[in-house]
Design a protein around this motif. Structure first.
Motif, PDB file in Angstrom:
ATOM      1  N   PRO A   1      68.315  33.521 -41.286  1.00 53.20           N
ATOM      2  CA  PRO A   1      67.763  32.201 -40.362  1.00 53.20           C
ATOM      3  C   PRO A   1      66.791  31.509 -41.391  1.00 53.20           C
ATOM      4  CG  PRO A   1      66.497  34.007 -39.822  1.00 53.20           C
ATOM      5  CD  PRO A   1      67.376  34.823 -40.716  1.00 53.20           C
ATOM      6  N   ILE A   2      66.726  30.170 -41.060  1.00 48.14           N
ATOM      7  CA  ILE A   2      65.765  29.177 -41.415  1.00 48.14           C
ATOM      8  C   ILE A   2      64.956  28.522 -40.503  1.00 48.14           C
ATOM      9  CG2 ILE A   2      67.185  28.825 -43.397  1.00 48.14           C
ATOM     10  CD1 ILE A   2      67.676  25.948 -42.123  1.00 48.14           C
ATOM     11  N   ASN A   3      65.094  28.808 -39.325  1.00 52.34           N
ATOM     12  CA  ASN A   3      64.301  28.311 -38.046  1.00 52.34           C
ATOM     13  C   ASN A   3      64.811  28.859 -36.946  1.00 52.34           C
ATOM     14  OD1 ASN A   3      66.723  26.529 -37.359  1.00 52.34           O
ATOM     15  ND2 ASN A   3      65.913  24.978 -38.750  1.00 52.34           N
ATOM     16  N   GLY A   4      64.452  28.418 -35.688  1.00 59.62           N
ATOM     17  CA  GLY A   4      64.520  29.015 -34.433  1.00 59.62           C
ATOM     18  C   GLY A   4      66.199  28.574 -33.980  1.00 59.62           C
TER      19      GLY A   4
ATOM     20  N   THR B   1      69.375  39.381 -31.883  1.00 61.46           N
ATOM     21  CA  THR B   1      68.505  39.136 -30.963  1.00 61.46           C
ATOM     22  C   THR B   1      67.312  38.046 -31.388  1.00 61.46           C
ATOM     23  OG1 THR B   1      66.432  39.924 -29.229  1.00 61.46           O
ATOM     24  CG2 THR B   1      66.587  40.856 -31.603  1.00 61.46           C
ATOM     25  N   ARG B   2      66.685  37.314 -30.788  1.00 60.83           N
ATOM     26  CA  ARG B   2      65.839  36.175 -31.483  1.00 60.83           C
ATOM     27  C   ARG B   2      64.811  35.849 -30.464  1.00 60.83           C
ATOM     28  NH1 ARG B   2      66.531  30.117 -30.667  1.00 60.83           N
ATOM     29  NH2 ARG B   2      67.747  30.853 -28.741  1.00 60.83           N
ATOM     30  N   THR B   3      63.703  35.630 -31.204  1.00 61.13           N
ATOM     31  CA  THR B   3      62.409  35.040 -30.382  1.00 61.13           C
ATOM     32  C   THR B   3      61.941  33.681 -31.155  1.00 61.13           C
ATOM     33  OG1 THR B   3      60.320  35.596 -29.849  1.00 61.13           O
ATOM     34  CG2 THR B   3      60.760  36.405 -31.717  1.00 61.13           C
ATOM     35  N   ILE B   4      61.491  32.886 -30.201  1.00 66.16           N
ATOM     36  CA  ILE B   4      60.972  31.633 -31.101  1.00 66.16           C
ATOM     37  C   ILE B   4      59.375  31.518 -30.463  1.00 66.16           C
ATOM     38  CG2 ILE B   4      63.184  30.642 -31.260  1.00 66.16           C
ATOM     39  CD1 ILE B   4      62.526  29.219 -28.629  1.00 66.16           C
TER      40      ILE B   4
ATOM     41  N   ALA C   1      55.519  32.451 -37.737  1.00 64.15           N
ATOM     42  CA  ALA C   1      54.816  33.228 -36.711  1.00 64.15           C
ATOM     43  C   ALA C   1      55.342  33.468 -35.400  1.00 64.15           C
ATOM     44  CB  ALA C   1      53.234  32.652 -36.825  1.00 64.15           C
ATOM     45  N   ASN C   2      56.370  32.419 -35.383  1.00 62.66           N
ATOM     46  CA  ASN C   2      57.026  32.254 -33.886  1.00 62.66           C
ATOM     47  C   ASN C   2      58.442  32.876 -33.749  1.00 62.66           C
ATOM     48  OD1 ASN C   2      54.676  31.011 -32.154  1.00 62.66           O
ATOM     49  ND2 ASN C   2      55.146  29.155 -33.763  1.00 62.66           N
ATOM     50  N   VAL C   3      58.991  32.473 -35.006  1.00 67.51           N
ATOM     51  CA  VAL C   3      60.387  32.783 -35.157  1.00 67.51           C
ATOM     52  C   VAL C   3      61.015  33.832 -35.854  1.00 67.51           C
ATOM     53  CG1 VAL C   3      62.830  31.778 -35.663  1.00 67.51           C
ATOM     54  CG2 VAL C   3      60.896  30.172 -35.210  1.00 67.51           C
ATOM     55  N   VAL C   4      61.876  34.706 -35.241  1.00 65.95           N
ATOM     56  CA  VAL C   4      62.226  36.021 -35.497  1.00 65.95           C
ATOM     57  C   VAL C   4      63.880  36.419 -35.293  1.00 65.95           C
ATOM     58  CG1 VAL C   4      61.803  38.783 -35.995  1.00 65.95           C
ATOM     59  CG2 VAL C   4      60.109  37.190 -35.630  1.00 65.95           C
TER      60      VAL C   4
END
Length: 234
Positions: free
Chosen positions: A60-63, A32-35, A11-14
């Protein structure tokens, strides 16, 4: 800039990789990345040591941790796998001895968790080139040819359209076939889909895969018709 691939971790990391929407042949090594669920985004460069290599997959597997594969789409020569553990600030090559043969072409890299992953490419020397790792990409093992179905003449995989659910992988080819592994890439089977080329130009004979679990999936033909309401493979 446009987004060619979006990977949602939670829900937080993309994470997403970029492309040039004005001149699509330009090589763009950016992400680009959001956490925080999209409230803020941070853009960055994916440095794979060669500005001619196009990023064809991001996983990715996490932020903070993600892998990419990159290829020279013009010459077909040059394929690499890189990893970041600091949110994309720096990138380090993995599996440097893989995908080095003439004609090697990595299609994508995927990690199921911090340790287990694989990278798969087109056939080289009459066999699909696939590697697995169990230590986050520090070391890689080539999947034996006996564990992979033989390719058809002229067969190859695609950068897009690959599906992973749990430990199961589906990889479509230009011959309308689907390579499948249920154990994170260690062994593979193959089946023929009711089309001739997953990435072909004939609308009724190309398509995309989608799965809801390890057994049940849909095949959507490019023409917009569903080949069957629900496919159960194997």
């Amino acid at each position: 800039r446009g987004l060619l691939e979006i990977q949602i971790v939670d829900a937080n990391v993309v994470w997403a990789k970029a492309y040039d929407g004005a001149v699509t042949t330009n090589v763009i090594q950016e992400f680009t990345r959001t956490i925080n669920g999209g409230t803020n985004w941070t853009a960055g460069v994916i440095d794979v040591g060669n500005t001619a290599l196009g990023i064809n997959n991001i996983c990715p597997i996490n932020g903070t941790t993600a892998w990419v594969s990159a290829v020279n789409g013009t010459s077909g020569l040059g394929s690499v796998v890189y990893k970041t553990i600091d949110g994309g600030a720096t990138w380090n090559q993995q599996n440097p001895s893989g995908f080095t043969a003439s004609g090697s072409f990595v299609n994508f890299v995927h990690f199921f968790d911090a340790n287990n992953g694989f990278a798969a490419g087109d056939p080289v020397g009459g066999e699909f080139e696939i590697y697995t790792s169990t230590d986050g990409g520090t070391t890689w093992n080539s999947v034996p040819a006996a564990n992979i179905p033989n390719p058809l003449s002229g067969e190859y995989g695609y950068n897009g359209g690959n599906v992973v659910i749990g430990s199961t992988i589906w990889m479509p080819t230009n011959k309308g076939r689907i390579l499948k592994s249920t154990n994170m890439g260690l062994t593979w089977t193959v089946s023929q889909a009711p089309l001739t080329d997953f990435g072909g130009t004939a609308p009724a004979q190309s398509g995309r895969l989608a799965f809801s679990d390890a057994l049940t999936g849909c095949l959507l033909k490019t023409s917009g018709t569903v080949a069957s309401p629900v496919y159960t493979y194997y």
